[in-house]
Design a protein around this motif. Structure first.
Motif, PDB file in Angstrom:
ATOM      1  N   GLY A  60       0.861  -1.175   0.000  1.00 49.41           N
ATOM      2  CA  GLY A  60       0.000   0.000   0.000  1.00 49.41           C
ATOM      3  C   GLY A  60       0.900   1.229   0.000  1.00 49.41           C
ATOM      4  N   CYS A  61       0.710   2.128  -0.934  1.00 52.52           N
ATOM      5  CA  CYS A  61       1.584   3.298  -1.067  1.00 52.52           C
ATOM      6  C   CYS A  61       0.763   4.582  -1.133  1.00 52.52           C
ATOM      7  CB  CYS A  61       2.438   3.186  -2.323  1.00 52.52           C
ATOM      8  SG  CYS A  61       3.487   1.714  -2.377  1.00 52.52           S
ATOM      9  N   TRP A  62       1.350   5.652  -0.662  1.00 49.17           N
ATOM     10  CA  TRP A  62       0.729   6.968  -0.723  1.00 49.17           C
ATOM     11  C   TRP A  62       1.827   8.018  -0.638  1.00 49.17           C
ATOM     12  CZ3 TRP A  62       0.897   3.765   3.390  1.00 49.17           C
ATOM     13  CH2 TRP A  62       1.427   4.257   4.575  1.00 49.17           C
ATOM     14  N   VAL A  63       1.461   9.257  -0.853  1.00 51.45           N
ATOM     15  CA  VAL A  63       2.395  10.373  -0.741  1.00 51.45           C
ATOM     16  C   VAL A  63       1.978  11.185   0.478  1.00 51.45           C
ATOM     17  CG1 VAL A  63       3.281  12.452  -1.860  1.00 51.45           C
ATOM     18  CG2 VAL A  63       2.788  10.413  -3.230  1.00 51.45           C
ATOM     19  N   ASP A  64       2.937  11.412   1.396  1.00 49.53           N
ATOM     20  CA  ASP A  64       2.603  12.159   2.618  1.00 49.53           C
ATOM     21  C   ASP A  64       2.542  13.667   2.336  1.00 49.53           C
ATOM     22  OD1 ASP A  64       5.212  13.176   2.650  1.00 49.53           O
ATOM     23  OD2 ASP A  64       5.849  11.975   4.359  1.00 49.53           O
ATOM     24  N   LYS A  65       2.244  14.449   3.354  1.00 49.32           N
ATOM     25  CA  LYS A  65       2.061  15.900   3.207  1.00 49.32           C
ATOM     26  C   LYS A  65       3.330  16.617   2.741  1.00 49.32           C
ATOM     27  CE  LYS A  65      -1.667  16.084   6.519  1.00 49.32           C
ATOM     28  NZ  LYS A  65      -2.130  16.486   7.826  1.00 49.32           N
ATOM     29  N   LYS A  66       4.489  15.989   2.951  1.00 49.80           N
ATOM     30  CA  LYS A  66       5.761  16.579   2.520  1.00 49.80           C
ATOM     31  C   LYS A  66       6.156  16.130   1.111  1.00 49.80           C
ATOM     32  CE  LYS A  66       7.434  16.823   7.253  1.00 49.80           C
ATOM     33  NZ  LYS A  66       8.415  16.337   8.225  1.00 49.80           N
ATOM     34  N   GLY A  67       5.289  15.328   0.476  1.00 47.35           N
ATOM     35  CA  GLY A  67       5.574  14.858  -0.876  1.00 47.35           C
ATOM     36  C   GLY A  67       6.401  13.592  -0.942  1.00 47.35           C
ATOM     37  N   LYS A  68       6.620  12.953   0.200  1.00 42.45           N
ATOM     38  CA  LYS A  68       7.427  11.738   0.244  1.00 42.45           C
ATOM     39  C   LYS A  68       6.541  10.518  -0.010  1.00 42.45           C
ATOM     40  CE  LYS A  68      10.338   8.981   3.266  1.00 42.45           C
ATOM     41  NZ  LYS A  68      10.777   8.739   4.633  1.00 42.45           N
ATOM     42  N   GLU A  69       7.020   9.640  -0.891  1.00 39.59           N
ATOM     43  CA  GLU A  69       6.313   8.391  -1.153  1.00 39.59           C
ATOM     44  C   GLU A  69       6.557   7.423   0.001  1.00 39.59           C
ATOM     45  OE1 GLU A  69       5.938   5.553  -4.934  1.00 39.59           O
ATOM     46  OE2 GLU A  69       7.904   5.480  -3.991  1.00 39.59           O
TER      47      GLU A  69
END
Length: 126
Positions: A60-69
């Protein structure tokens, strides 16, 4: 209900085959400290209501608020069924809330029928 295509028609004509029109699925993290216990809650509830689960491992992958995968190991749990009633839906909902709390998750990914929902933990209520 009419078959949608030739494959569905072929499957419908197999002697002894059972067609389940609805699918329920959850994608849940699998490697946190309390994830095995949380997954057990989901697996047991889904199995009690729908007769069993099928599962596979994934990411499961997403991009956090800082733009980090960010990626984490997940378990994809699914089952099929014939139209769940309100009582079953409440039992599944409570299991989803319990599992989310046990694993300290920020959100939950659930599929029902042909729709998928990403549910923030703040929106989960009993």
């Amino acid at each position: 209900m009419q078959p949608r295509d030739a494959v569905e028609k072929w499957l419908s004509n197999i002697k002894g085959a059972v067609c389940y029109p609805d699918k329920f699925e959850v994608v849940f993290p699998s490697k946190c400290e309390t994830c095995p216990e949380a997954l057990s809650v989901l697996r047991k509830t889904i199995s009690e209501e729908f007769g069993g689960t099928s599962e596979f491992d994934g990411q499961g992958c997403w991009v956090d608020k800082k733009g980090k995968e960010i990626c984490e190991p997940v378990k994809h749990i699914f089952s099929s069924h014939h139209c769940a009633d309100k009582k079953v839906a409440e039992k599944l909902g409570n299991a989803l809330i319990t599992a989310t709390e046990k694993a300290k998750q920020e959100a939950l990914f659930v599929g029902a029928g042909n729709k998928f929902f990403v549910i923030p933990k703040e929106s989960l209520t009993r």
